[in-house]
Design a protein around this motif. Structure first.
Motif, mmCIF file in Angstrom:
data_model
loop_
_atom_site.group_PDB
_atom_site.id
_atom_site.type_symbol
_atom_site.label_atom_id
_atom_site.label_comp_id
_atom_site.label_asym_id
_atom_site.label_seq_id
_atom_site.Cartn_x
_atom_site.Cartn_y
_atom_site.Cartn_z
ATOM 1 N N GLY A 1 0.756 -1.264 0.147
ATOM 2 C CA GLY A 1 -0.008 -0.086 0.097
ATOM 3 C C GLY A 1 0.911 1.479 0.121
ATOM 4 N N GLU A 2 0.234 2.286 -0.783
ATOM 5 C CA GLU A 2 0.882 3.556 -0.699
ATOM 6 C C GLU A 2 1.333 4.164 0.724
ATOM 7 O OE1 GLU A 2 -0.135 7.949 -2.656
ATOM 8 O OE2 GLU A 2 -1.512 6.196 -3.052
ATOM 9 N N VAL A 3 2.320 4.921 0.797
ATOM 10 C CA VAL A 3 2.658 5.114 2.078
ATOM 11 C C VAL A 3 2.312 6.711 2.372
ATOM 12 C CG1 VAL A 3 4.113 5.718 4.218
ATOM 13 C CG2 VAL A 3 4.084 3.411 2.764
ATOM 14 N N GLY A 4 1.582 7.234 3.460
ATOM 15 C CA GLY A 4 1.298 8.749 3.391
ATOM 16 C C GLY A 4 0.942 8.898 4.805
ATOM 17 N N PHE A 5 -0.007 9.849 4.778
ATOM 18 C CA PHE A 5 -0.446 10.381 6.235
ATOM 19 C C PHE A 5 -2.053 10.422 6.423
ATOM 20 C CE2 PHE A 5 3.567 12.255 5.319
ATOM 21 C CZ PHE A 5 4.163 11.905 6.820
ATOM 22 N N PHE A 6 -2.657 9.927 7.360
ATOM 23 C CA PHE A 6 -4.138 9.990 7.842
ATOM 24 C C PHE A 6 -4.147 11.420 8.392
ATOM 25 C CE2 PHE A 6 -8.095 9.631 9.999
ATOM 26 C CZ PHE A 6 -8.793 9.156 9.308
ATOM 27 N N TYR A 7 -4.878 12.233 8.278
ATOM 28 C CA TYR A 7 -4.988 13.602 8.784
ATOM 29 C C TYR A 7 -6.261 14.147 9.322
ATOM 30 C CZ TYR A 7 -7.030 15.211 4.536
ATOM 31 O OH TYR A 7 -7.738 15.574 3.332
ATOM 32 N N ALA A 8 -6.258 14.970 10.275
ATOM 33 C CA ALA A 8 -7.474 15.635 10.809
ATOM 34 C C ALA A 8 -7.142 17.025 10.569
ATOM 35 C CB ALA A 8 -7.818 15.220 12.093
ATOM 36 N N ILE A 9 -8.253 17.768 9.793
ATOM 37 C CA ILE A 9 -7.985 19.324 9.773
ATOM 38 C C ILE A 9 -9.425 19.709 10.276
ATOM 39 C CG2 ILE A 9 -8.135 21.313 8.083
ATOM 40 C CD1 ILE A 9 -6.397 19.349 6.455
ATOM 41 N N ILE A 10 -9.236 20.941 11.294
ATOM 42 C CA ILE A 10 -10.274 21.777 11.599
ATOM 43 C C ILE A 10 -10.528 22.893 10.578
ATOM 44 C CG2 ILE A 10 -8.799 23.279 13.045
ATOM 45 C CD1 ILE A 10 -11.314 23.189 15.101
ATOM 46 N N LEU A 11 -11.854 22.855 9.977
ATOM 47 C CA LEU A 11 -12.105 23.474 8.652
ATOM 48 C C LEU A 11 -12.363 25.026 8.891
ATOM 49 C CD1 LEU A 11 -14.347 21.059 6.763
ATOM 50 C CD2 LEU A 11 -11.955 21.939 6.188
ATOM 51 N N ILE A 22 -11.224 14.797 7.410
ATOM 52 C CA ILE A 22 -10.192 13.613 7.519
ATOM 53 C C ILE A 22 -9.861 13.465 6.004
ATOM 54 C CG2 ILE A 22 -11.220 12.841 9.893
ATOM 55 C CD1 ILE A 22 -12.262 10.715 8.484
ATOM 56 N N GLY A 23 -8.876 12.481 6.068
ATOM 57 C CA GLY A 23 -8.578 11.828 4.824
ATOM 58 C C GLY A 23 -7.127 11.400 4.766
ATOM 59 N N PHE A 24 -6.676 10.866 3.681
ATOM 60 C CA PHE A 24 -5.511 10.389 3.397
ATOM 61 C C PHE A 24 -4.675 11.314 2.405
ATOM 62 C CE2 PHE A 24 -2.266 7.987 0.871
ATOM 63 C CZ PHE A 24 -1.368 7.537 1.764
ATOM 64 N N THR A 25 -3.209 11.562 2.718
ATOM 65 C CA THR A 25 -2.704 12.228 1.743
ATOM 66 C C THR A 25 -0.954 11.867 1.543
ATOM 67 O OG1 THR A 25 -1.934 14.603 1.093
ATOM 68 C CG2 THR A 25 -1.883 14.159 3.470
ATOM 69 N N ASN A 26 -0.489 12.359 0.606
ATOM 70 C CA ASN A 26 0.963 11.990 0.602
ATOM 71 C C ASN A 26 1.839 13.227 0.887
ATOM 72 O OD1 ASN A 26 0.771 9.449 -0.365
ATOM 73 N ND2 ASN A 26 0.742 10.448 -2.491
ATOM 74 N N ARG A 52 -2.321 4.075 2.528
ATOM 75 C CA ARG A 52 -3.618 4.283 1.960
ATOM 76 C C ARG A 52 -4.758 3.443 2.276
ATOM 77 N NH1 ARG A 52 -5.928 7.942 -1.315
ATOM 78 N NH2 ARG A 52 -4.004 8.759 -2.197
ATOM 79 N N ASN A 53 -4.611 2.147 2.289
ATOM 80 C CA ASN A 53 -5.354 1.070 2.509
ATOM 81 C C ASN A 53 -5.817 1.098 3.937
ATOM 82 O OD1 ASN A 53 -2.975 -0.266 3.259
ATOM 83 N ND2 ASN A 53 -3.467 -2.042 2.117
ATOM 84 N N TRP A 54 -5.547 1.642 4.949
ATOM 85 C CA TRP A 54 -5.762 1.912 6.357
ATOM 86 C C TRP A 54 -6.808 2.814 6.405
ATOM 87 C CZ3 TRP A 54 -0.465 1.907 9.476
ATOM 88 C CH2 TRP A 54 0.371 0.727 8.810
ATOM 89 N N GLU A 55 -6.914 3.784 5.463
ATOM 90 C CA GLU A 55 -7.725 4.905 5.576
ATOM 91 C C GLU A 55 -9.390 4.440 6.023
ATOM 92 O OE1 GLU A 55 -9.384 8.709 3.008
ATOM 93 O OE2 GLU A 55 -8.421 7.343 1.993
#
Length: 100
Positions: A1-11, A22-26, A52-55
């Motif tokens: 799986g593609e490696v990146g980050f799961f993130y949380a942003i306060i909009l 929330i989401g996944f990004t590189n 990515r496949n953990w999202e």
């Protein structure tokens, strides 16, 4: 799986301190900047290294803590318990993968 980050942003922090995207990004910095085009006061709350496949199952953790407002946008009751649960799940996943 593609490696990146799961993130949380306060909009929109001035509207709600617990409405998050929330989401996944590189690239966390670029992802935050893209959200700030529409929501200039958006702020990164946390990010976690992941694949990515953990999202999908990390999103399930968020669902247990809040109400889905729109795709990947949630109102959560409290951020700290959510972040603790995300970290617990990631810890278990990483241990499981390392033991294979």
């Amino acid at each position: 799986g593609e490696v990146g980050f799961f993130y949380a942003i306060i909009l929109v922090p001035e509207f709600s301190s617990t409405r998050i995207k929330i989401g996944f990004t590189n690239n966390v910095s670029n992802r935050l900047a893209s959200h700030q085009c529409a929501a200039p006061t958006a702020k990164l709350l946390r990010s976690w290294p992941c694949k990515r496949n953990w999202e999908a199952f990390l999103t399930d953790v968020v669902i247990m803590h809040g109400k889905c407002i729109r795709s990947e946008v949630f109102d959560v009751a409290k951020l700290d318990p959510l972040f603790r649960d995300i970290e617990k799940v990631l810890s278990v996943v990483k241990r499981t993968i390392d033991n294979k």
